[in-house]
Write an enzyme that holds these catalytic residues in place. Sequence first.
Site, PDB file in Angstrom:
ATOM      1  N   ASP A  22       0.832  -1.201   0.000  1.00 58.11           N
ATOM      2  CA  ASP A  22       0.000   0.000   0.000  1.00 58.11           C
ATOM      3  C   ASP A  22       0.871   1.259   0.000  1.00 58.11           C
ATOM      4  O   ASP A  22       1.883   1.309  -0.703  1.00 58.11           O
ATOM      5  CB  ASP A  22      -0.937  -0.046   1.232  1.00 58.11           C
TER       6      ASP A  22
ATOM      7  N   HIS B   1      -3.418   5.972   3.873  1.00 55.83           N
ATOM      8  CA  HIS B   1      -4.214   4.811   3.453  1.00 55.83           C
ATOM      9  C   HIS B   1      -3.610   3.490   3.959  1.00 55.83           C
ATOM     10  O   HIS B   1      -4.306   2.632   4.503  1.00 55.83           O
ATOM     11  CB  HIS B   1      -4.296   4.852   1.927  1.00 55.83           C
TER      12      HIS B   1
ATOM     13  N   SER C 106     -11.556  -0.422   0.004  1.00 53.16           N
ATOM     14  CA  SER C 106     -10.208  -0.459   0.590  1.00 53.16           C
ATOM     15  C   SER C 106     -10.253  -0.807   2.076  1.00 53.16           C
ATOM     16  O   SER C 106      -9.312  -1.402   2.593  1.00 53.16           O
ATOM     17  CB  SER C 106      -9.545   0.915   0.495  1.00 53.16           C
TER      18      SER C 106
END
Length: 768
Positions: A152, A225, A547
């Site tokens: 990620d 994220h 996600s």
Amino acid sequence: MSFWGERKKMGLSILIACFLLIHHVGSMSVERSTYIVHMDKSVMPKAFASHHHWYTSTVDSLSPVDPSVVDGSRSKASLVYSYDNVARGFSAVLSKGELEVVKKLPGFVSAYRDRQIKLRTTHTPEFLSLNPSAGLWPASNYGKDVIIGVVDTGVWPESRSFLEDGMTSSPIPSKWKGTCQVGEEFNASMCNAKLIGARYFNKGLLASDPNITLTMNSARDTLGHGTHCASTAAGNYVDGASFFGYAEGTARGIAPRARVAVYKVQWPEGFQASDFLAGIDQAVADGVDVLSLSFGFDEDLPFYENPIAIASFGAMEKGVIVSHAGGNTGPHYLSLFDAIPWTVTVAAGSIDRSFAGTLTLGNGLTITGWSVFPASALVESFIYYNKTLASCDSVALLLDQASFGNIVICEDTGDFFNQLEVVARSRAAAAIFISKDPDLFTSADFPWPGVVISPRDGPAVMNYVKTSARPLATMAFKQTVVGTKPAPALESYSSRGPSRTYTRLLKPDLMAPGSLVLAAWIPNKSAARIGSAIRLSNDYKLLTGTSMACPHVAGVAALLRAAHPKWSPSAIYSAMMTTANALDNTNNPIRDNGRNRTFANPLAMGSGQIDPNLALNPGLVYDLTPQDYVNLLCYMNYTENQILTVTRSKLYHCSKPSPDLNYPSFIAFYANGTTKNTTATFQRTVTNVGDGPATYKVEVVAPAGSVVTVSPKMLFFSNKYEKNSYSLSVEYKSDKNGMVTFGSVIWVEDKGRYRVRSPIVVSPEMAF
Ligand SMILES: *[C@@H]1O[C@H](CO)[C@@H](O)[C@H](O)[C@H]1NC(C)=O
Ligand SMILES: *[C@@H]1O[C@H](CO)[C@@H](O)[C@H](O)[C@H]1NC(C)=O
Ligand SMILES: *[C@@H]1O[C@H](CO)[C@@H](O)[C@H](O)[C@H]1NC(C)=O
Ligand SMILES: *[C@@H]1O[C@H](CO)[C@@H](O)[C@H](O)[C@H]1NC(C)=O
Ligand SMILES: *[C@@H]1O[C@H](CO)[C@@H](O)[C@H](O)[C@H]1NC(C)=O
Ligand SMILES: *[C@@H]1O[C@H](CO)[C@@H](O)[C@H](O)[C@H]1NC(C)=O
Ligand SMILES: *[C@@H]1O[C@H](CO)[C@@H](O)[C@H](O)[C@H]1NC(C)=O
Ligand SMILES: *[C@@H]1O[C@H](CO)[C@@H](O)[C@H](O)[C@H]1NC(C)=O
């Protein structure tokens, strides 16, 4: 400034007067508690304009005091909330005697005492029924010794979610070959017994544009994220986490004792497939057990040109489970881009949790609405209503007319998110939004004081505003309600099948919580804002998307890997899919927020919401070998080189091309616009993973207008790991209107221990 201050004082004095009144009138001798009362709204007497009036008048009639009085004292029966969306009924502070009166009222359904709920931040472990005393958590030792690789945007290593507390008593598994790569603001001592590895990959990015200057040349996350996803999958226990007071409680990941390794492949400056491939390649070499991939390519890529498909094939061969986010391009059919047969494709649903603000009108009416405003303001002001301005779409008009410092009303004639921006820029004190757009319950960006009330509550507010000379309101924020119903609902943004990469496999596979998930955030990036100028930072943040659903499934997969170290990835996917729940917490089919809350079909949610405890013991699994997947690639007429691109090995052959993977779901297509009958036939083999002998009987729920035939109808197993095969055929008529119909086949164990369920979909051919 003084203007607002004066009004505030006025409001305050009104409340004080009310309080005094109660003190004199109320009798303090009766003991009262809060009860939740469910009502049948269909028998609401016609005399009441709304459920809210009905409940208010019901409660007020219990102890005859001035009905406009609202306060926190227990000197009289008083309404706490009225419910109409998520439940029908109300909660109220009642004495035992008053409760008995309520129980005899027409429309009464049930009542129980409110209990103190210990809020859990991530909360989704509770929502998924993970429980320290039974089921998958204890059976897996909370994921101990399993390594989850999160590919990620990197990680914020100082986050409390990655502290090693409670993880140091056992050594890092000896198979681990990873490392803590030194880089900008990241040294080798930043890894520990929880965060066991961190690496970064940007050679591809730099090659694509040598002019790029990387802002943070290391595994340190500057986007947030990756930190969020990693802590959702396997974050450690963190007390007192919250999003500015919302969702407060103990944060932890789904597999709180699993180890985390991060591979930073996505950069603020860009993202190259080559870096991604290098990251996964390294992760598998390092010895991760599970990969969490919360991104994809929203374009039509054949498997052999899709680095996710390619990299995950290799991972699967080595026994690595790959959880992959389905994408946020819903709600239309065929919006699912890179659904890959050898990964589990995750759709996203809502959580049984709501964030609230309270609106109290000058006449005492209290309405609990939606709010995620991130500050502790107590707004008190006059309400300004002007029908021409109530679409709240013009900053200039609001500035001109709404008078600085008023609470404005925004009706559902405009886009809610735009209204929120307009109000924030108009210097109104706050807004009352009237809306029921389900998408607004997926966003934590709420930059101005306001409460969203449902259109059902609108008339009560409008009536007060129109009949009062100086309508007044107060608003308070930062409330969290858990246990809301119905939940989960499939979210509008979640990408829908059929999968564009290969339509004849039912995708997505299952759904997991994805909306407003609270997990670790990076302190250097704003977590919320007030207006456009004030940025607030926080170490936990609510985020929404597939996600966020993906690392939930990665976490469950890690727990299953710990409980079943020898199972293949496809056996674990099968266990999660055949035990997934197609019903919500009201025991009705899961609804689809993207389709007017009609029942979600498997092209949207796959088999249903993941159920970790049931997945621990699925009874039967649909297993697959890498060669089985290759048979599908052969059927797709891929050339030898294309196949080799995916498999990297000539050990595989194309002697048995087949479209019919041994998959735990079924999809059949008809040519839209035609009327002929078609029969689709499937072969499946199931493996007994229960202990010892077992007998299973088939149960079929045929899609509307179809005939489903299963043969044989019973399966007998004498031993664990024994296999049995069956065939399933669906005879269906083409539907002129292009309807998607769905049903299921369930193998039910005769002692009632297991139900092995697969969805069946009949879909028109769709063009893209
Ligand atoms: C790593 O960085 C931390 C924080 O800057 C520092 O306290 C520590 O001494 C460093 N460790 C090494 C081995 O350089
Ligand atoms: C890099 O910068 C130079 C000079 O500004 C420019 O001419 C060149 O096109 C840039 N290269 C890329 C790949 O953007
Ligand atoms: C409502 O707003 C419109 C548009 O600005 C304005 O023309 C009108 O006078 C306002 N009405 C009242 C009652 O203030
Ligand atoms: C975070 O902020 C601090 C203080 O402003 C700064 O020194 C540091 O470089 C920042 N780190 C990152 C990763 O942006
Ligand atoms: C939802 O309902 C509205 C109003 O009835 C309708 O216009 C719209 O097409 C519906 N949307 C879907 C996806 O069915
Ligand atoms: C593969 O090629 C054969 C022969 O050309 C054709 O009949 C078949 O439809 C093709 N299959 C797919 C999935 O495209
Ligand atoms: C077509 O299928 C339906 C059920 O799906 C069945 O009732 C009907 O008899 C079939 N018609 C023909 C001509 O086979
Ligand atoms: C199927 O055909 C009908 C009638 O032409 C059309 O309304 C519908 O949109 C089509 N459905 C699909 C999925 O193409």
